[in-house]
Scaffold this motif. Structure first.
Motif, PDB file in Angstrom:
ATOM      1  N   SER A 113       0.844  -1.194   0.000  1.00 20.75           N
ATOM      2  CA  SER A 113       0.000   0.000   0.000  1.00 20.75           C
ATOM      3  C   SER A 113       0.876   1.240   0.000  1.00 20.75           C
ATOM      4  N   MET A 114       0.481   2.231  -0.761  1.00 14.81           N
ATOM      5  CA  MET A 114       1.188   3.500  -0.700  1.00 14.81           C
ATOM      6  C   MET A 114       1.107   4.043   0.732  1.00 14.81           C
ATOM      7  N   GLY A 115       2.241   4.461   1.253  1.00 17.05           N
ATOM      8  CA  GLY A 115       2.293   4.943   2.627  1.00 17.05           C
ATOM      9  C   GLY A 115       2.709   3.893   3.634  1.00 17.05           C
ATOM     10  N   ALA A 116       2.888   2.644   3.193  1.00 15.68           N
ATOM     11  CA  ALA A 116       3.350   1.595   4.100  1.00 15.68           C
ATOM     12  C   ALA A 116       4.709   1.971   4.674  1.00 15.68           C
ATOM     13  N   ASP A 117       4.836   1.859   5.993  1.00 10.24           N
ATOM     14  CA  ASP A 117       6.057   2.316   6.655  1.00 10.24           C
ATOM     15  C   ASP A 117       6.126   1.679   8.039  1.00 10.24           C
ATOM     16  N   PRO A 118       7.177   0.901   8.327  1.00 13.65           N
ATOM     17  CA  PRO A 118       7.273   0.269   9.647  1.00 13.65           C
ATOM     18  C   PRO A 118       7.374   1.276  10.784  1.00 13.65           C
ATOM     19  N   GLU A 119       7.727   2.519  10.450  1.00 16.11           N
ATOM     20  CA  GLU A 119       7.844   3.553  11.479  1.00 16.11           C
ATOM     21  C   GLU A 119       6.615   4.470  11.532  1.00 16.11           C
ATOM     22  N   HIS A 120       5.574   4.118  10.785  1.00 16.70           N
ATOM     23  CA  HIS A 120       4.377   4.967  10.757  1.00 16.70           C
ATOM     24  C   HIS A 120       3.804   5.122  12.165  1.00 16.70           C
ATOM     25  N   GLN A 121       3.445   6.323  12.514  1.00 22.47           N
ATOM     26  CA  GLN A 121       2.942   6.624  13.852  1.00 22.47           C
ATOM     27  C   GLN A 121       1.408   6.688  13.845  1.00 22.47           C
ATOM     28  N   GLY A 154      -1.773   3.386  -5.375  1.00 21.42           N
ATOM     29  CA  GLY A 154      -2.468   4.505  -4.774  1.00 21.42           C
ATOM     30  C   GLY A 154      -3.876   4.087  -4.385  1.00 21.42           C
ATOM     31  N   THR A 155      -4.776   5.050  -4.239  1.00 21.48           N
ATOM     32  CA  THR A 155      -6.154   4.763  -3.849  1.00 21.48           C
ATOM     33  C   THR A 155      -6.838   3.944  -4.937  1.00 21.48           C
ATOM     34  N   LEU A 156      -7.406   2.802  -4.550  1.00 21.87           N
ATOM     35  CA  LEU A 156      -7.979   1.868  -5.506  1.00 21.87           C
ATOM     36  C   LEU A 156      -9.408   2.246  -5.870  1.00 21.87           C
ATOM     37  N   THR A 157      -9.748   2.066  -7.156  1.00 23.85           N
ATOM     38  CA  THR A 157     -11.107   2.307  -7.616  1.00 23.85           C
ATOM     39  C   THR A 157     -11.583   1.106  -8.426  1.00 23.85           C
ATOM     40  N   ASN A 158     -12.876   1.033  -8.653  1.00 24.17           N
ATOM     41  CA  ASN A 158     -13.449  -0.015  -9.493  1.00 24.17           C
ATOM     42  C   ASN A 158     -13.774   0.491 -10.893  1.00 24.17           C
ATOM     43  N   ASP A 159     -13.191   1.625 -11.254  1.00 23.29           N
ATOM     44  CA  ASP A 159     -13.367   2.133 -12.611  1.00 23.29           C
ATOM     45  C   ASP A 159     -12.751   1.147 -13.607  1.00 23.29           C
ATOM     46  N   PRO A 160     -13.235   1.126 -14.840  1.00 27.68           N
ATOM     47  CA  PRO A 160     -12.604   0.270 -15.852  1.00 27.68           C
ATOM     48  C   PRO A 160     -11.132   0.639 -16.031  1.00 27.68           C
ATOM     49  N   GLY A 161     -10.304  -0.357 -16.226  1.00 30.31           N
ATOM     50  CA  GLY A 161      -8.885  -0.088 -16.440  1.00 30.31           C
ATOM     51  C   GLY A 161      -8.640   0.630 -17.754  1.00 30.31           C
ATOM     52  N   THR A 162      -7.597   1.433 -17.765  1.00 29.19           N
ATOM     53  CA  THR A 162      -7.208   2.150 -18.978  1.00 29.19           C
ATOM     54  C   THR A 162      -5.980   1.539 -19.620  1.00 29.19           C
ATOM     55  N   GLY A 163      -5.226   0.734 -18.839  1.00 32.78           N
ATOM     56  CA  GLY A 163      -3.963   0.195 -19.345  1.00 32.78           C
ATOM     57  C   GLY A 163      -2.839   1.203 -19.327  1.00 32.78           C
ATOM     58  N   LEU A 164      -3.100   2.376 -18.732  1.00 31.15           N
ATOM     59  CA  LEU A 164      -2.105   3.449 -18.686  1.00 31.15           C
ATOM     60  C   LEU A 164      -1.807   3.786 -17.231  1.00 31.15           C
ATOM     61  N   VAL A 165      -0.523   3.769 -16.880  1.00 36.44           N
ATOM     62  CA  VAL A 165      -0.144   3.948 -15.474  1.00 36.44           C
ATOM     63  C   VAL A 165       1.084   4.845 -15.342  1.00 36.44           C
ATOM     64  N   ARG A 166       1.337   5.225 -14.131  1.00 38.83           N
ATOM     65  CA  ARG A 166       2.610   5.833 -13.740  1.00 38.83           C
ATOM     66  C   ARG A 166       3.222   4.908 -12.700  1.00 38.83           C
ATOM     67  N   LEU A 167       4.344   4.328 -13.010  1.00 42.23           N
ATOM     68  CA  LEU A 167       5.007   3.325 -12.177  1.00 42.23           C
ATOM     69  C   LEU A 167       6.425   3.791 -11.894  1.00 42.23           C
ATOM     70  N   GLU A 168       6.668   4.158 -10.649  1.00 45.69           N
ATOM     71  CA  GLU A 168       7.974   4.709 -10.273  1.00 45.69           C
ATOM     72  C   GLU A 168       8.263   4.365  -8.815  1.00 45.69           C
ATOM     73  N   ALA A 169       9.477   4.641  -8.387  1.00 47.62           N
ATOM     74  CA  ALA A 169       9.804   4.449  -6.977  1.00 47.62           C
ATOM     75  C   ALA A 169       8.931   5.342  -6.101  1.00 47.62           C
ATOM     76  N   HIS A 170       8.669   6.556  -6.568  1.00 47.10           N
ATOM     77  CA  HIS A 170       7.797   7.484  -5.834  1.00 47.10           C
ATOM     78  C   HIS A 170       6.956   8.250  -6.844  1.00 47.10           C
ATOM     79  N   THR A 171       5.655   8.017  -6.824  1.00 48.29           N
ATOM     80  CA  THR A 171       4.765   8.704  -7.747  1.00 48.29           C
ATOM     81  C   THR A 171       4.042   9.875  -7.100  1.00 48.29           C
ATOM     82  N   GLY A 172       3.957   9.865  -5.764  1.00 51.31           N
ATOM     83  CA  GLY A 172       3.045  10.779  -5.102  1.00 51.31           C
ATOM     84  C   GLY A 172       1.645  10.191  -5.129  1.00 51.31           C
ATOM     85  N   PRO A 173       0.715  10.793  -4.381  1.00 46.99           N
ATOM     86  CA  PRO A 173      -0.627  10.221  -4.259  1.00 46.99           C
ATOM     87  C   PRO A 173      -1.401  10.278  -5.565  1.00 46.99           C
ATOM     88  N   GLY A 174      -2.367   9.385  -5.676  1.00 47.74           N
ATOM     89  CA  GLY A 174      -3.222   9.337  -6.850  1.00 47.74           C
ATOM     90  C   GLY A 174      -4.127   8.130  -6.760  1.00 47.74           C
TER      91      GLY A 174
END
Length: 218
Positions: A113-121, A154-174
């Motif tokens: 999950s985006m935001g996963a962190d063993p040090e999360h408070q 990022g935040t999951l939706t049930n919208d139809p897939g587009t096949g287009l993504v942004r895949l990086e070490a850090h994308t920011g929220p979306g």
């Protein structure tokens, strides 16, 4: 390929099973409710009845024998409390990783999950969830016997897939449709060059196969 998916009745897992079976892979999904077996069969997957909250490493490893890849897509779900975040989102992920090592399955892909962190408070349920996922990710990332890749949507939706993504070490929220997360996972299972990477994914403008090849080449 034979691919075993933990959390086989999850929304992303069912989409992934349909996609993998359609391309000719042999797919099995671990479920703890026998009533879900028909849904997996309809998706082209073999149901494996096993409770990852109570199973031993040896029991899980027996079902992973001969697999080419393992995908951890299990989760306690949004209605669960803090205890099950620990037993499923953390405990079951660690158990599945240990079982993969025991069974000699090197390719290991995790839905985190985006935001996963063993040090999360924090003490709210979602705080516990992010901390549990982070602790599981950190454990898996230490396993030298696994060619692991951790995917943090990022935040999951049930919208139809587009096949287009942004895949990086850090994308920011979306946001991202579950269809597109499943498409990325199907590519990652096949792309061992992404081993050792923790990746974030949201909707974007790059075709899934191109996005995966791009991060694999970095």
């Amino acid at each position: 390929m034979r691919i075993v998916i933990a959390g086989g009745h999850g929304q992303i897992a069912l989409r992934l099973e349909r996609r993998l079976s359609a391309r000719g892979d042999e797919v099995a999904g671990i479920i703890r409710n026998a009533a879900h077996g028909d849904d997996l069969r309809a998706a082209g997957a073999e149901p494996i009845l096993l409770d990852l909250e109570s199973a031993s490493v040896e029991e899980v490893a027996a079902h992973l024998q001969g697999a080419d890849a393992a995908v951890f897509a299990a989760g306690a779900g949004p209605g669960s409390g803090p205890r099950r975040k620990e037993t499923v989102d953390k405990g079951a992920a660690i158990l599945f990783a240990d079982a993969a090592v025991r069974a000699g399955v090197r390719r290991f892909v995790v839905v985190s999950s985006m935001g996963a962190d063993p040090e999360h408070q924090g003490d709210e349920v979602f705080d516990v969830y992010l901390r549990a996922k982070g602790e599981a990710d950190a454990y898996i990332a230490q396993q030298e016997a696994l060619d692991w890749t951790i995917l943090r949507p990022g935040t999951l939706t049930n919208d139809p897939g587009t096949g287009l993504v942004r895949l990086e070490a850090h994308t920011g929220p979306g946001t991202i449709p579950r269809d597109d997360v499943a498409a990325v996972l199907a590519e990652l299972v096949d792309t061992s060059a992404t081993a050792g990477l923790i990746l974030e994914v949201i909707s974007g403008s790059t075709p899934v196969s191109v996005a995966v090849k791009s991060v694999a080449g970095n």
